[in-house]
Design an enzyme around this catalytic site. Structure first.
Site, PDB file in Angstrom:
ATOM      1  N   ASP A   2       0.815  -1.035   0.102  1.00 51.13           N
ATOM      2  CA  ASP A   2       0.001   0.167   0.094  1.00 51.13           C
ATOM      3  C   ASP A   2       0.767   1.205   0.161  1.00 51.13           C
ATOM      4  OD1 ASP A   2      -2.303   1.601   0.405  1.00 51.13           O
ATOM      5  OD2 ASP A   2      -2.001   1.766   2.441  1.00 51.13           O
ATOM      6  N   LYS A   3       0.212   2.304  -0.115  1.00 53.70           N
ATOM      7  CA  LYS A   3       1.031   3.719  -0.080  1.00 53.70           C
ATOM      8  C   LYS A   3       0.840   4.519   0.927  1.00 53.70           C
ATOM      9  CE  LYS A   3      -0.209   7.266  -2.216  1.00 53.70           C
ATOM     10  NZ  LYS A   3       0.002   8.332  -0.879  1.00 53.70           N
ATOM     11  N   ASP A  63      -4.854   5.628  -4.296  1.00 56.30           N
ATOM     12  CA  ASP A  63      -4.788   7.029  -4.262  1.00 56.30           C
ATOM     13  C   ASP A  63      -4.626   7.297  -5.957  1.00 56.30           C
ATOM     14  OD1 ASP A  63      -4.755   9.159  -2.789  1.00 56.30           O
ATOM     15  OD2 ASP A  63      -2.629   8.923  -2.073  1.00 56.30           O
ATOM     16  N   ARG A  73       7.741  17.511  -3.786  1.00 57.80           N
ATOM     17  CA  ARG A  73       6.774  17.928  -4.735  1.00 57.80           C
ATOM     18  C   ARG A  73       6.759  19.206  -5.163  1.00 57.80           C
ATOM     19  NH1 ARG A  73       2.527  13.794  -2.192  1.00 57.80           N
ATOM     20  NH2 ARG A  73       1.075  14.944  -3.351  1.00 57.80           N
ATOM     21  N   THR A  91      -2.446   1.027  -4.757  1.00 57.17           N
ATOM     22  CA  THR A  91      -3.125   1.967  -3.777  1.00 57.17           C
ATOM     23  C   THR A  91      -4.333   2.680  -4.545  1.00 57.17           C
ATOM     24  OG1 THR A  91      -2.612   4.317  -3.144  1.00 57.17           O
ATOM     25  CG2 THR A  91      -1.553   3.779  -5.232  1.00 57.17           C
ATOM     26  N   ASN A  94      -8.699  -1.254   3.936  1.00 58.24           N
ATOM     27  CA  ASN A  94      -8.543  -1.356   2.605  1.00 58.24           C
ATOM     28  C   ASN A  94      -7.430  -2.318   2.060  1.00 58.24           C
ATOM     29  OD1 ASN A  94      -6.864   0.745   3.370  1.00 58.24           O
ATOM     30  ND2 ASN A  94      -6.496   1.211   1.004  1.00 58.24           N
ATOM     31  N   ASP A  95      -6.437  -2.778   2.935  1.00 61.36           N
ATOM     32  CA  ASP A  95      -5.681  -3.686   2.787  1.00 61.36           C
ATOM     33  C   ASP A  95      -5.667  -5.136   3.233  1.00 61.36           C
ATOM     34  OD1 ASP A  95      -4.034  -1.531   1.515  1.00 61.36           O
ATOM     35  OD2 ASP A  95      -3.521  -1.122   3.673  1.00 61.36           O
TER      36      ASP A  95
END
Length: 1222
Positions: A422-423, A706, A624, A704, A848-849
């Site tokens: 996962d991220k 995302d 970023r 992910t 969610n994982d």
């Protein structure tokens, strides 16, 4: 159901739920009181009517993840345990031993260890399941306010029923999948956090229907609400919901924006009411969670195969010996019958051979004794405690140690080939920090040493003091005082830069009870930028639909908000147009540098070059970046443009295209101010861990929920993606045909036309194709990456495309799957498990994982920010991603190395021990006579050789933990399964058979015609048995000493102590005292003392030991000298280091080369600009009367429709020179 409905159902099953237009379901059908079970394509729910809903037998809200209960535990657990071939094998042997005609050994030698193993495993399984039960109980007993009998009552979650109306309060978890009815926010809005579902911590907006939002919190009106919902059946699609609400003779269409799912958390909303649509196992969260699977290691599966082979081999040996017995009885046995007082014809030689066959099966079963499985469980338990006790995997920040939640999978940690991660919360902390900026060609945020040289921020360096600012955010740190100096000097560019950060965003502000300013951010990136401006003196205070108020260096300034040019993934920028108090109109814009630089005025050329270099430098540090620019607008020009924008908004045809064109027109001739650099904080040690695992030939796939751009930038920050890669493939097709074509083109780019001639319709021999993949993988030169989104992945996982996806993905060094659902994560893991025959590991921190963690061979839960669901479903848990490196490269590799060494030695010693019976059979008339004393057979595996092999299996190591970390290549033998496989088993078997030959025939030849020192013959059975037994114990003890790589005090005590124990027990059992008490049980009276006091016996034992051990010693010496493995070389290096004691040098950290890409608002959702300017999300100080509210909402619903429409992300244009846009 009508035929039309049936065809509709078929469509839904293939393509997801179709839309349900109003009128699809007649109202008379809905109000019918008939009891019928609805078809699986729809659900009918009536509010506040449990009796009506119970007719449909919907699931209640109780969740159940444990496997057993008190009644089912024993039968189910025994069934699972006897699926292990060895347990069934030993049960069969036990039954044979209970038959006196064929048993040469007593039954307790088998039943005691078998019961011990089954009991230990059952206790462990019961404990694991009890923890699952406790977790279920804790969740099921949570309290929720439910509207029952016209009043709110506290109910346990498990008692909530479909159709109930529930009240939720701020920061509460949602108990079930709800239809939002009303909320404390204007117009029925509420905000939710979906981290448990998709890993995203940014807030999402949901809104109620206008007809139900009028209900407010009026309990009387809510209790009378009797609407009927017809919707889709329970499914796992998190982003889709289709249904119709029928109420007051009208029907209202429902979509995902009206639904709050179980697992969400209510945020920034005082209260809301919802109607339960799906409960318990029917909720979308539980539909995505997957089932708990029984996991076994590859060594377990291999052991099952080997036990079958050994059993087949024993049958062959038994047949040979049984035939020999029949022949011997027929030809020789008759001569002894007169001495044994047997009547003629009483014993048939064929029947004698039949009984002998089973007798030898019992005698020879010690090749795989039950103690093997006891020892395996003890070793695994020891390895688990080493993981639990490892101080280097203890996270002091949360006082969290690593935990092995299962004890059966440790050696599989040393064989991992694919890691699925996962991220959010796993690789990243999901914390954005403003680090640097470039303003008017000057970088702020760098730290310099006393000599003026740029240096990294160190702990001794004091951050800038912002204490003069009463509104300061105390968590913000900035280490460059020169920016504050420029602000104090009144640098107009710096002021304009910070003013832009305070004005151009979608942040909402409010004051808490202590009067502190709190920001509610829709994306963490924006929060970092607005917080930075706040600490530097430009404080965003409040907004209305028409104004933005900020405090500029202590002075309140209100700007008129004229237009909001919203963000989307195509534009990659956002702008605001404001009028300042002096009457000037300004356009402020921030966005991706690659996009914004194209909009600049020509006069910015020099500044552009300088800022571009700065952005490259920032990106090279993994930050970023955003470009910042502004434009002064003429009043007349703006009025003309704004009139065209109003016309475009009112248009029905090509509305979005016209608006986008107008945005493009005004966002030009911009003046560049500079750039920002925000750090999406990775967890500590992530980059080093990713690098180390890559060197260990472990492929990391990021799965992910995302957005695509977020995942790509994290990939670059972690060094999974680099600018040195040959190509980065992006699969973003919206149909199966587009995805197939994109995969085909990618494969052509990767390894030419000849491998990709099939377009996916022609399914070749896929098995043969996949067998060739490993060969092709070696021939692919260069580094490639694959990025695929959830919509495309859904098509790519279809049967005729998934093999193309897998083939391409496995050729790539890095794979990133973004916008994937929890179930898709599990499907990707299953795809690799099934077709690559590789050991997989999944790691995540949220609910969610869970399905991914359960699907992989090894599941790891990170005890992070998103609750404990992942930890409770996992096999191992710890607090930080960086501990994965130590878990795999040290504990995993050692566990695999130790288990393989243990098995090789165990099979060797037991073949040597058992095969002596086979040779002896040819000299005892195939009578199933044991060559050893029965007590020696019983104690050999339990006492004489158990502890030394346990010590080796628990403590042995070929190289130190630091060298295991420094040389990740040492991990590869486990991936290739080199240390224990079928070939190694046959080598151990041959070694054992050779030793058995030496053990039997050297004493046999020596005793054949020899006499003792007292002149008496040595060749009696008991002396022969004692000599062989003593030789065996000494040989296997010397052999394990040679096999031990890492000596501890325990190894010495266990090995030499076992030899001493053998002699002490031997002399005790052969003593006169034991014979006097138990004459039938200890017949070897005085033999040990008689035999072992003669020199010739010791010479025979010495010769047997030398002949057994010397060939192995010579072979290993030559192998290490001529063909050393990497492990051999490092071990030699360790020995040299111990002598020299040099300073230890660490592997240098590598820095990724520069990469030009924007990191704008990765979790940002399009449509928030329209939400802000409409004012629908802002509380009215004097709320309008109810009668006017409905009119206002009905006249201005376009913003809601647009927000729903724009929620689906546009395809991101990832414009990099070396990226292939497919």
């Amino acid at each position: 159901m009508a035929p039309a409905d049936l065809s509709k159902a078929e469509v839904e099953q293939e393509d997801g739920p179709a839309s349900l237009p109003p009128g699809e379901y007649p109202s008379k059908q809905l109000s019918s009181g008939q009891c019928f079970k609805p078809a699986k394509v729809e659900r009918i729910v009536k509010a506040n009517d449990r009796e009506y809903n119970e007719k449909f037998q919907y699931a209640d809200n109780r969740i159940h993840t444990s496997k057993y209960n008190i009644l089912t535990f024993l039968p189910i657990n025994l069934f699972e345990q006897f699926q292990r071939v060895a347990n069934a094998y030993f049960l069969f042997l036990l039954i044979l031993q209970l038959i006196p005609e064929i048993s040469s050994l007593t039954w307790f030698t088998t039943i005691v260890p078998l019961v011990l193993v089954i009991t230990m495993t059952a206790v462990k399984d019961a404990t694991d399941d009890y923890f699952r039960y406790k977790s279920d109980k804790q969740v099921n007993n949570r309290q929720s306010e439910v509207l029952i009998d016209s009043k709110l009552q506290n109910e346990k979650w498990m008692n909530v029923k479909v159709g109930d109306i529930i009240k939720l309060e701020n920061n509460q978890f949602v108990a079930a999948d709800l239809l939002l009815l009303s909320s404390s926010e204007p117009y029925g809005l509420c905000y939710i956090e979906t981290a448990e579902l998709d890993g995203e911590t940014n807030l999402k907006v949901r809104h109620a229907l206008s007809v139900t939002s009028e209900l407010g919190e009026d309990i009387r009106r809510l209790a009378k609400f009797d609407g009927i919902v017809v919707c889709e059946a329970p499914n796992n699609k998190l982003d889709k919901f289709t249904g119709v609400l029928s109420w007051k003779d009208s029907e209202h269409s429902l979509n995902n924006e009206k639904i709050i799912l179980r697992g969400c958390v209510l945020r920034n909303t005082s209260w809301c009411f919802g109607m339960v649509i799906f409960a318990g196992p029917d909720t979308k969260l539980m539909q995505n969670s997957g089932k708990t699977k029984f996991k076994r290691t590859s060594i377990d599966r291999l052991m099952n195969t080997l036990v079958l082979w050994i059993f087949g081999f024993l049958i062959c040996l038994g047949i040979i010996l049984a035939i020999g017995n029949s022949v011997w009885e027929n030809q020789v046995g008759d001569q002894f019958r007169s001495f044994l007082f047997w009547n003629e014809g009483e014993k048939n030689f064929v029947f004698s051979g039949f009984l002998t066959f089973w007798s030898y099966i019992i005698i020879l079963n010690t090749v795989v004794p039950i103690s093997l499985y006891v020892s395996v469980e003890v070793i695994r338990l020891g390895h688990s405690y080493f993981i639990n006790w490892d101080q280097k995997m203890y996270y002091s920040g949360k006082a969290t140690p690593a935990a092995a939640r299962t004890t059966t999978l440790n050696e599989e940690l040393g064989q991992i080939e694919y890691v699925f991660s996962d991220k959010t919360g796993t690789l990243t902390q999901n914390i954005m920090t403003f680090k640097k900026c470039s303003i008017n060609g000057r970088i702020y945020g760098e730290v310099h040493d006393d000599l003026g040289q740029k240096t990294d921020i160190i702990k001794k360096k004091k951050p800038v003091d912002f204490s003069v600012n009463p509104q300061v955010d105390k968590t913000f740190q900035f280490f460059d005082p020169s920016l504050m100096e420029s602000i104090k000097l009144g640098d107009p560019k710096v002021h304009e830069f910070l003013r832009l950060l305070a004005l151009c965003h979608t942040v909402m502000s409010e004051e808490n009870s202590a009067g502190q300013l709190i920001y509610q951010v829709q994306s963490p990136d924006e929060g970092a930028l607005v917080t930075a401006a706040r600490n530097l003196g430009f404080i965003f205070k409040s907004r209305t639909p028409e104004t933005i108020t900020i405090e500029e260096l202590g002075t309140l300034v209100t700007y008129q908000l004229l237009a909001f040019l919203d963000f989307n993934n195509i534009r990659k920028r956002m702008s605001v147009i404001v009028r300042n108090p002096e009457g000037q109109i300004k356009l402020y814009s921030k966005g991706a540098d690659t996009i914004l630089f194209e909009k600049l005025h020509l006069s910015n050329e020099d500044l552009l070059a300088l800022t571009s270099d700065h952005i490259s430098e920032f990106a090279g540090e993994g930050l970023r970046t955003l470009a910042i620019a502004y434009r002064d607008l003429d009043d007349k020009y703006f009025k003309e443009w704004h009139k065209m924008l109003e016309d475009a908004n009112a248009a029905t045809d090509e509305r979005d295209e016209r608006i986008a064109g107008l945005y493009e027109e005004i966002e030009r001739d911009l003046m560049l101010l500079g750039a920002t650099a925000v750090e999406d904080k990775l967890q500590e040690g992530v980059i080093e861990t990713v690098l180390s695992l890559s060197l260990a030939n472990i492929k990391i796939w990021v799965l992910t929920g995302d957005k695509q751009e977020t995942a790509i930038n994290i990939g670059y920050a972690c060094n999974m993606l680099t600018d040195d890669m040959n190509e980065v493939f992006i699969i973003a097709g919206n149909t199966a045909m587009e995805v197939r074509e994109e995969l085909r083109k990618a494969k052509e780019n990767l390894f030419g036309q000849n491998r990709s001639s099939s377009n996916g319709h022609i399914v070749l021999e896929k098995k043969q194709q996949l067998e060739l993949d490993s060969i092709v993988e070696e021939t692919v030169t260069g580094d490639y990456a694959l990025i695929i989104n959830g919509h495309s992945l859904a098509h790519a996982l279809e049967s005729d495309v998934k093999n193309d996806l897998l083939e391409l993905a496995c050729m790539c060094k890095t794979v990133v799957c973004c916008r994937v659902t929890p179930l898709q994560k599990a499907q990707v893991v299953e795809l690799v498990k099934k077709h690559r025959n590789a050991v997989t590991l999944a790691i995540g921190d949220g609910a969610n994982d869970v399905s991914m963690i359960k699907s992989a061979h090894i599941g790891i839960g990170i005890s992070g920010q998103e609750g404990l669901q992942a930890v409770l479903a996992s096999d191992y848990s710890f607090a930080q991603f960086r501990y994965l490196q130590r878990l795999l490269l040290v504990h995993g590799r050692w566990s695999y190395f130790r288990m393989c060494k243990f098995l090789c030695y165990f099979f060797y010693k037991n073949f040597a021990f058992t095969f002596v019976h086979f040779w002896f059979g040819f000299f005892c008339g195939f009578s199933a006579q044991t060559v050893y004393d029965q007590w020696f057979i019983t104690l050999f595996n339990i006492v004489y050789t158990s502890l030394p092999v346990l010590a080796m299996g628990i403590f042995d190591q070929d190289v130190s933990d630091q060298n295991s970390m420094d040389f990740p290549q040492l991990y590869k033998p486990g991936q290739l399964n080199l240390l224990f496989n079928k070939r190694r088993f046959f080598i151990c078997m041959a070694h054992g058979i050779y030793t058995s030959l030496a053990l039997f025939f050297i004493p046999y030849g020596a005793f054949y015609s020899d006499a003792g020192e007292d002149g008496q013959h040595l060749a009696d059975y008991q002396s022969f048995a004692v000599t062989m037994a003593t030789s065996l114990v000494i040989v296997v003890s010397v052999q394990i000493a040679l096999d031990t790589s890492y000596w501890t005090v325990i190894n010495h005590v266990f090995i030499w102590g076992s030899v001493a124990t053998y002699f002490s027990i031997l002399f005790t059992m052969h003593s006169n005292a034991m014979f006097g008490v138990f004459p039938n049980q200890f017949p070897f009276v005085g033999n040990a003392r008689h035999s072992l006091t003669q020199k010739c016996i010791w010479l025979v034992i010495l010769l047997t030991t030398v002949v057994s051990v010397m060939p192995v010693l010579a072979f290993r010496f030559l192998k290490v000298d001529l063909f050393p493995t990497l492990s051999d070389q490092i071990r030699q290096r360790q020995k040299a280091q111990r002598k020299a004691r040099p300073l230890h040098s660490r592997r240098p950290q590598t820095r990724r080369s520069s990469s030009r890409r924007s990191g704008y608002a990765f979790a940002h959702q399009e449509g928030y600009g329209e939400l802000i300017t409409s004012g629908k999300n802002m509380r009215a100080k004097n709320p309008p009367p109810t009668s006017g509210l409905e009119k206002t909402l009905s006249n201005s619903t376009s913003w809601i429709e647009n927000l729903c429409k724009k929620t689906t992300d546009a395809v991101s244009s990832f414009n990099q020179d070396k990226t292939v846009k497919l």
